[in-house]
Design a protein around this motif. Structure first.
Motif, PDB file in Angstrom:
ATOM      1  N   THR A 108     -10.601  -8.601  -6.679  1.00  0.00           N
ATOM      2  CA  THR A 108     -10.499  -9.372  -5.060  1.00  0.00           C
ATOM      3  C   THR A 108      -9.854  -9.746  -3.911  1.00  0.00           C
ATOM      4  O   THR A 108      -8.720  -9.588  -4.278  1.00  0.00           O
ATOM      5  CB  THR A 108     -11.876 -10.559  -6.103  1.00  0.00           C
ATOM      6  N   GLY A 109     -10.801  -9.839  -2.746  1.00  0.00           N
ATOM      7  CA  GLY A 109     -10.161  -9.768  -2.177  1.00  0.00           C
ATOM      8  C   GLY A 109     -10.585  -8.945  -0.993  1.00  0.00           C
ATOM      9  O   GLY A 109     -10.482  -7.336  -1.355  1.00  0.00           O
ATOM     10  N   ILE A 110      -9.842  -8.423   0.481  1.00  0.00           N
ATOM     11  CA  ILE A 110      -9.436  -7.420   1.469  1.00  0.00           C
ATOM     12  C   ILE A 110      -8.619  -7.005   0.930  1.00  0.00           C
ATOM     13  O   ILE A 110      -6.988  -7.203   1.116  1.00  0.00           O
ATOM     14  CB  ILE A 110      -9.566  -8.074   2.365  1.00  0.00           C
ATOM     15  N   LEU A 111      -7.761  -6.183  -0.425  1.00  0.00           N
ATOM     16  CA  LEU A 111      -6.925  -5.163  -0.663  1.00  0.00           C
ATOM     17  C   LEU A 111      -6.333  -4.567  -0.498  1.00  0.00           C
ATOM     18  O   LEU A 111      -6.826  -2.898   0.334  1.00  0.00           O
ATOM     19  CB  LEU A 111      -6.707  -5.073  -2.191  1.00  0.00           C
ATOM     20  N   SER A 112      -4.963  -4.076   0.692  1.00  0.00           N
ATOM     21  CA  SER A 112      -4.684  -2.913   1.593  1.00  0.00           C
ATOM     22  C   SER A 112      -3.119  -2.733   1.399  1.00  0.00           C
ATOM     23  O   SER A 112      -1.995  -3.610   1.083  1.00  0.00           O
ATOM     24  CB  SER A 112      -4.683  -3.642   3.061  1.00  0.00           C
ATOM     25  N   GLN A 113      -2.327  -1.652   2.026  1.00  0.00           N
ATOM     26  CA  GLN A 113      -0.986  -1.401   2.259  1.00  0.00           C
ATOM     27  C   GLN A 113      -0.999  -1.270   0.734  1.00  0.00           C
ATOM     28  O   GLN A 113       0.480  -2.259   0.179  1.00  0.00           O
ATOM     29  CB  GLN A 113      -0.668  -2.221   3.301  1.00  0.00           C
ATOM     30  N   ILE A 114      -0.692   0.031   0.023  1.00  0.00           N
ATOM     31  CA  ILE A 114       0.473   0.408  -1.013  1.00  0.00           C
ATOM     32  C   ILE A 114       0.999   1.177  -0.595  1.00  0.00           C
ATOM     33  O   ILE A 114       0.596   2.292  -0.010  1.00  0.00           O
ATOM     34  CB  ILE A 114      -0.453   0.357  -2.838  1.00  0.00           C
ATOM     35  N   ASN A 115       3.118   1.549  -0.804  1.00  0.00           N
ATOM     36  CA  ASN A 115       3.261   2.259  -0.226  1.00  0.00           C
ATOM     37  C   ASN A 115       4.691   2.472  -1.533  1.00  0.00           C
ATOM     38  O   ASN A 115       5.443   1.480  -2.043  1.00  0.00           O
ATOM     39  CB  ASN A 115       4.673   2.094   0.850  1.00  0.00           C
ATOM     40  N   MET A 116       4.366   4.189  -1.707  1.00  0.00           N
ATOM     41  CA  MET A 116       4.759   4.036  -3.211  1.00  0.00           C
ATOM     42  C   MET A 116       5.766   5.372  -2.920  1.00  0.00           C
ATOM     43  O   MET A 116       4.957   6.734  -2.912  1.00  0.00           O
ATOM     44  CB  MET A 116       4.555   3.957  -4.321  1.00  0.00           C
ATOM     45  N   THR A 117       6.826   5.066  -2.809  1.00  0.00           N
ATOM     46  CA  THR A 117       7.752   6.578  -2.402  1.00  0.00           C
ATOM     47  C   THR A 117       9.361   6.431  -3.926  1.00  0.00           C
ATOM     48  O   THR A 117       9.876   5.707  -3.683  1.00  0.00           O
ATOM     49  CB  THR A 117       8.148   6.191  -0.870  1.00  0.00           C
TER      50      THR A 117
END
Length: 218
Positions: free
Chosen positions: A75-84
């Motif tokens: 739940t929540g406004i989930l944002s921004q995964i950066n996997m490199t």
């Protein structure tokens, strides 16, 4: 920030190495993990409720069940995964994002895909870039292996799958019926049963895709 750490589970994979949860109305934000090794965990990274801004780079995940997991009930406004810049060699699925998450970047990661496993499984993910990765089968048969499996597209958002390599899989890219507005361009395919399956709407396939016919390498 978490740097240069090792996270080990038991011989039979269990437990979570890194759990990220916020509590409404407060979000857990700005998490940066780099140069870490994960082994034999049920979930190496578990992203739960009320978080934004998770970055992981220069990592190695091996012999667990799943590398990065976002539960469908999050739940929540989930944002921004950066996997490199990493390698994932897990026993089932490598990265699973099954809740609504926006602004996802996955770049420069090698996914080793086991039998009946998927490299990257995403549902309801919006505004994403999956670029310059490798999805390679582990073992000598194609059994049930998929590179990328997409479903649950979000209206008025887009996604890009570009410059990746897919080898010895049943489906290199599987755009399911509920996928939307995904641009698949300039990838390389070798030894797959189906390079791209497109059952969705508004998806663009083609332009610079390379198809090889080289011998199977286990």
């Amino acid at each position: 920030n978490v740097n240069s750490c090792q996270f080990y589970g038991p011989t039979t994979p269990a437990g979570t190495a890194y759990l990220l949860n916020g509590v409404s109305p407060n979000y857990s934000i700005q998490h940066n993990v780099s140069k870490c090794f994960f082994a034999q965990n049920n979930a190496d990274i578990f992203l739960g409720d009320f978080w934004q801004g998770f970055t992981i780079s220069q990592f190695n995940m091996t012999n667990g069940n799943v590398g990065l997991f976002v539960n469908s009930g999050a739940t929540g406004i989930l944002s921004q995964i950066n996997m490199t810049d990493g390698q994932i060699n897990q026993l089932t699925n490598q990265v699973v994002i099954t809740s609504a998450v926006s602004n996802v970047i996955i770049k420069g990661v090698t996914f080793y895909v086991p039998a009946n496993g998927t490299g990257l499984l995403m549902s309801a993910t919006s505004d994403f870039n999956v670029i310059s990765n490798q999805f390679i089968a582990v073992g000598g048969t194609l059994t049930g292996r998929q590179g990328i499996d997409m479903s649950g597209g979000v209206a008025n958002t887009v996604g890009v799958i570009e410059g990746n390599l897919f080898r010895n899989l049943v489906n290199g890219i599987n755009l399911q019926a509920t996928s939307l507005n995904t641009n698949v361009q300039s990838n390389a395919y070798n030894g797959n049963t189906n390079n791209v399956v497109n059952a969705g709407a508004g998806n663009t396939i083609g332009g610079g895709n390379a198809v090889g016919s080289f011998p199977h390498i286990a």
